[in-house]
Enzyme design. Structure first.
Site, short mmCIF file in Angstrom:
data_model
loop_
_atom_site.label_atom_id
_atom_site.label_comp_id
_atom_site.label_asym_id
_atom_site.label_seq_id
_atom_site.Cartn_x
_atom_site.Cartn_y
_atom_site.Cartn_z
N VAL A 151 0.81 -1.22 0.00
CA VAL A 151 0.00 0.00 0.00
C VAL A 151 0.84 1.26 0.00
O VAL A 151 0.36 2.35 -0.37
CB VAL A 151 -0.99 0.03 1.19
CG1 VAL A 151 -1.98 -1.11 1.09
CG2 VAL A 151 -0.26 0.04 2.53
N TYR A 173 3.85 5.85 15.13
CA TYR A 173 2.51 5.27 15.01
C TYR A 173 1.44 6.32 15.33
O TYR A 173 0.45 6.48 14.61
CB TYR A 173 2.38 4.07 15.94
CG TYR A 173 1.12 3.27 15.78
CD1 TYR A 173 0.94 2.43 14.68
CD2 TYR A 173 0.10 3.34 16.74
CE1 TYR A 173 -0.22 1.68 14.54
CE2 TYR A 173 -1.05 2.60 16.61
CZ TYR A 173 -1.21 1.76 15.51
OH TYR A 173 -2.37 1.03 15.37
N ALA A 174 1.66 7.08 16.41
CA ALA A 174 0.71 8.12 16.80
C ALA A 174 0.58 9.18 15.72
O ALA A 174 -0.54 9.63 15.40
CB ALA A 174 1.14 8.75 18.12
N ALA A 175 1.71 9.58 15.14
CA ALA A 175 1.68 10.59 14.08
C ALA A 175 0.91 10.08 12.87
O ALA A 175 0.10 10.81 12.27
CB ALA A 175 3.10 10.98 13.69
N SER A 176 1.13 8.82 12.52
CA SER A 176 0.45 8.25 11.35
C SER A 176 -1.05 8.16 11.58
O SER A 176 -1.85 8.49 10.69
CB SER A 176 1.02 6.87 11.01
OG SER A 176 0.67 5.89 11.97
N LYS A 177 -1.45 7.75 12.76
CA LYS A 177 -2.87 7.57 13.04
C LYS A 177 -3.60 8.90 13.26
O LYS A 177 -4.79 9.02 12.95
CB LYS A 177 -3.07 6.63 14.24
CG LYS A 177 -2.58 5.21 13.98
CD LYS A 177 -3.27 4.58 12.77
CE LYS A 177 -2.93 3.12 12.58
NZ LYS A 177 -3.62 2.50 11.43
N ASN A 223 -7.38 -0.71 6.21
CA ASN A 223 -7.09 -1.38 7.48
C ASN A 223 -5.61 -1.70 7.67
O ASN A 223 -5.16 -1.91 8.79
CB ASN A 223 -7.93 -2.67 7.54
CG ASN A 223 -7.55 -3.58 8.69
OD1 ASN A 223 -7.96 -3.36 9.82
ND2 ASN A 223 -6.76 -4.62 8.39
N SER A 250 -6.54 5.00 15.46
CA SER A 250 -6.23 4.34 16.73
C SER A 250 -6.43 5.35 17.84
O SER A 250 -6.32 6.57 17.63
CB SER A 250 -4.78 3.86 16.74
OG SER A 250 -4.37 3.48 18.04
N ILE A 278 -6.49 -4.05 21.14
CA ILE A 278 -7.19 -5.19 20.55
C ILE A 278 -6.29 -6.42 20.60
O ILE A 278 -5.08 -6.33 20.35
CB ILE A 278 -7.59 -4.89 19.09
CG1 ILE A 278 -8.35 -3.55 19.00
CG2 ILE A 278 -8.43 -6.02 18.52
CD1 ILE A 278 -9.62 -3.48 19.81
#
Length: 246
Positions: free
Chosen positions: A63, A154-158, A89, A141, A187
Site C-alpha cells: 500500500v 505510530y501516533a503521528a500516522s494515526k 485497514n 487508533s 485489541i
C-alpha cells in the site's frame, strides 16, 4: 444480509482484524477483495473463505507504493466490476522511544499507515465518484487521538489518518461518498503481543470495560460504517476502546 450486492476492498486483510472483517463482510453478502503484502497468508485466507462459499479473491499489493496500488485497483475492478466499500485497514508498528527511534522506521510506519491510506483512497476514488455512492473507512487508533509513549511514529500516522478522514468527508460527502474512521483501543492481535504482561495488565486496568477488544469488535464497527444504515454518518471517528478515553 446487510451488504448484499456490495463489493468491498479490505487492505491488510490476510490476518488479524482485516481477516475477521473479510469473513464478516462475505457472510453479509459482499464480494470481498482481500489486499495484503503477505501473498501466502492472503491466498490462504481467500481459499479458506471460498471453501465456506464466500465470494472472495486475493490481490497482492504494497500500500505504500502508489503505482503498485493503482495496478491492484485496476485488477480488483476488472475482477468485480465495481467497488462500493474501501476499508483502509493495513498498518504496522515499529516502536521505540524517540531518542532511540531509527529514522527509517519512523518513515516506514508513516509510509504504510498514512501514505498507504492516501494511495488506496486515491486509486479507488474515481470509481466511487462515478457511481455517486460509496463508503471509505480508515483505521486510526486511540494512539492517534491520545498519543502513547514509545509510539511517536505510530501516533503521528494515526493522527494523520483522522485529518485525512475529516478532509475527505468534506471534499466528497456532497458527492455521495461517506468517509469515516474507526479508532480501536487495545485489541487482542499480534500487534500487542510484544507488549510485556505487566504493561498489558496496567492498560487493562485503564479500560472501564473488563477486557481488551477483539478483532470481531472492530469488524462489527466496520460493518456498521460500510452498511446503508450509516448513510448520514460522515467525517466521524468511531472510538472502539471499551471507554478507555472516556
Amino acid at each position: 444480509m446487510r451488504l448484499k450486492g456490495k463489493t468491498a476492498v479490505i487492505t491488510g486483510g490476510a490476518n488479524g482484524i482485516g481477516a475477521v472483517a473479510a469473513e464478516l463482510f462475505g457472510k453479509q453478502g459482499a464480494q470481498v477483495a482481500i489486499v495484503d503484502f503477505n501473498e501466502q497468508a492472503g491466498e490462504a485466507k481467500a481459499q479458506q473463505l471460498r471453501a465456506e462459499g464466500l465470494d472472495v479473491a486475493f490481490f497482492k499489493a504494497d500500500v505504500s507504493d502508489a503505482e503498485n496500488v493503482k495496478e491492484m485497483a485496476t485488477q480488483v475492478i476488472a475482477k468485480f466490476g465495481k467497488v462500493d466499500i474501501l476499508i483502509n485497514n493495513a498498518g504496522i508498528t515499529k516502536d521505540a522511544m524517540t531518542l532511540k527511534m531509527d529514522v527509517a522506521n519512523f518513515k516506514q510506519v508513516l509510509d504504510v499507515n498514512l501514505t498507504g491510506v492516501f494511495n488506496c483512497t486515491q486509486a479507488f476514488l474515481p470509481t466511487l465518484l462515478a457511481q455517486g455512492k460509496g463508503k471509505v473507512i480508515n483505521t486510526s487508533s486511540i494512539t492517534g487521538t491520545g498519543g502513547n509513549v514509545g509510539q511517536v511514529n505510530y501516533a503521528a500516522s494515526k493522527a494523520g489518518v483522522i485529518g485525512m478522514t475529516k478532509t475527505w468527508a468534506k471534499e466528497f460527502g456532497g458527492k455521495g461518498i461517506n468517509v469515516n474512521a474507526v479508532a480501536p483501543g487495545f485489541i487482542e492481535t499480534d500487534m500487542i503481543s510484544t507488549i510485556p504482561e505487566k504493561i498489558l495488565g496496567q492498560l487493562k486496568q485503564l479500560t472501564p470495560y473488563p477486557r481488551f477488544g477483539t478483532p470481531q469488535d472492530i469488524a462489527n464497527a466496520y460493518l456498521f460504517l460500510a452498511s446503508d444504515e450509516s448513510d448520514f454518518v460522515n467525517g466521524t471517528v468511531l472510538e472502539v476502546d471499551g471507554g478507555m478515553l472516556t
